[in-house]
Design a protein around this motif. Sequence first.
Motif, short mmCIF file in Angstrom:
data_model
loop_
_atom_site.label_atom_id
_atom_site.label_comp_id
_atom_site.label_asym_id
_atom_site.label_seq_id
_atom_site.Cartn_x
_atom_site.Cartn_y
_atom_site.Cartn_z
N LYS A 97 3.97 10.19 3.63
CA LYS A 97 3.73 10.65 2.26
C LYS A 97 4.66 9.95 1.28
CE LYS A 97 2.23 15.40 2.06
NZ LYS A 97 2.56 16.78 1.78
N SER A 100 3.37 6.40 0.79
CA SER A 100 2.14 6.41 -0.03
C SER A 100 2.46 6.68 -1.49
CB SER A 100 1.16 7.47 0.49
OG SER A 100 0.76 7.17 1.80
N ALA A 101 3.32 7.65 -1.75
CA ALA A 101 3.68 7.97 -3.13
C ALA A 101 4.43 6.82 -3.79
CB ALA A 101 4.52 9.24 -3.16
N VAL A 103 4.15 3.57 -3.09
CA VAL A 103 3.20 2.49 -3.37
C VAL A 103 2.31 2.87 -4.55
CG1 VAL A 103 1.23 1.18 -2.46
CG2 VAL A 103 3.25 1.56 -1.04
N GLN A 104 1.89 4.11 -4.59
CA GLN A 104 1.05 4.57 -5.70
C GLN A 104 1.81 4.48 -7.02
OE1 GLN A 104 -0.24 8.60 -5.31
NE2 GLN A 104 -1.63 8.48 -7.06
N THR A 105 3.08 4.87 -7.02
CA THR A 105 3.90 4.78 -8.23
C THR A 105 4.10 3.33 -8.64
OG1 THR A 105 5.05 6.80 -7.58
CG2 THR A 105 6.13 5.42 -9.22
N CYS A 107 2.12 0.78 -7.96
CA CYS A 107 0.85 0.22 -8.45
C CYS A 107 0.51 0.75 -9.83
CB CYS A 107 -0.28 0.56 -7.48
SG CYS A 107 -0.14 -0.32 -5.94
N SER A 108 0.74 2.01 -10.08
CA SER A 108 0.43 2.56 -11.40
C SER A 108 1.37 1.99 -12.47
CB SER A 108 0.52 4.09 -11.39
OG SER A 108 1.84 4.51 -11.17
N LYS A 111 0.09 -1.54 -13.20
CA LYS A 111 -1.14 -1.57 -13.99
C LYS A 111 -0.82 -1.40 -15.47
CE LYS A 111 -4.30 -0.11 -10.39
NZ LYS A 111 -5.16 0.94 -9.89
N GLU A 154 -1.02 0.59 3.00
CA GLU A 154 -1.08 1.10 1.63
C GLU A 154 -1.11 -0.03 0.62
OE1 GLU A 154 -1.15 4.35 0.17
OE2 GLU A 154 -1.83 4.82 2.20
N SER A 157 -4.56 -1.44 0.65
CA SER A 157 -5.55 -0.53 0.07
C SER A 157 -5.45 -0.45 -1.45
CB SER A 157 -5.43 0.87 0.68
OG SER A 157 -4.24 1.49 0.26
N TYR A 158 -4.29 -0.75 -2.00
CA TYR A 158 -4.14 -0.76 -3.46
C TYR A 158 -4.32 -2.16 -4.05
CZ TYR A 158 -2.67 4.06 -3.96
OH TYR A 158 -2.64 5.44 -3.99
#
Length: 166
Positions: A97, A100-101, A103-105, A107-108, A111, A154, A157-158
């Motif tokens: 988790k 994942s969080a 990588v998500q942070t 990527c966002s 962007k 991850e 996937s992003y």
Amino acid sequence: PVLDSEDAWVSVEGPVSIVELALEQKRIHYPLVEHQFVLCTLLYAIMRLSLKGVKPLSLFDSKGKNAFFKDLTSIQLLPSGDMDPNVLSIRQQFLLKVVSAAVQTLCSSQKDREVSEEEYFPFEKGKNWPTLAADLAQYLQISEDLVRRHYVCELYSYGMDHLGEE
């Protein structure tokens, strides 16, 4: 240790020196401090990455939980090599988790090109959360390779294939 002092200082009156006070302190139990450090790191990751539904104490067995509330100078029984498979599963899910969080942070924030990573995490210029998760895996008895593989998946996937290849 023996502290030599000059004769002029022997007859001086006043409060005890800080060196003598430090030498009189009990020695800390380093593995217990390390155990506390792991908890602090987990709590910081939960807070910083806004992980929801995580119960930090569920990541430790009964010996580990009891050790948190003891004096750092006491010798405590810490978790041994044999862990409950349920606890190991919860730990593994938590580390995945975190990755994942992170990588998500990342990527966002990429962007939104106006915001650089240093501005998004102003106090964490050198902080690499996936690497930190892999380091925590050692302490939590989880395979580092599993965490690293999840990180690469991850990234792919992003759509960050160039980082995933590295």
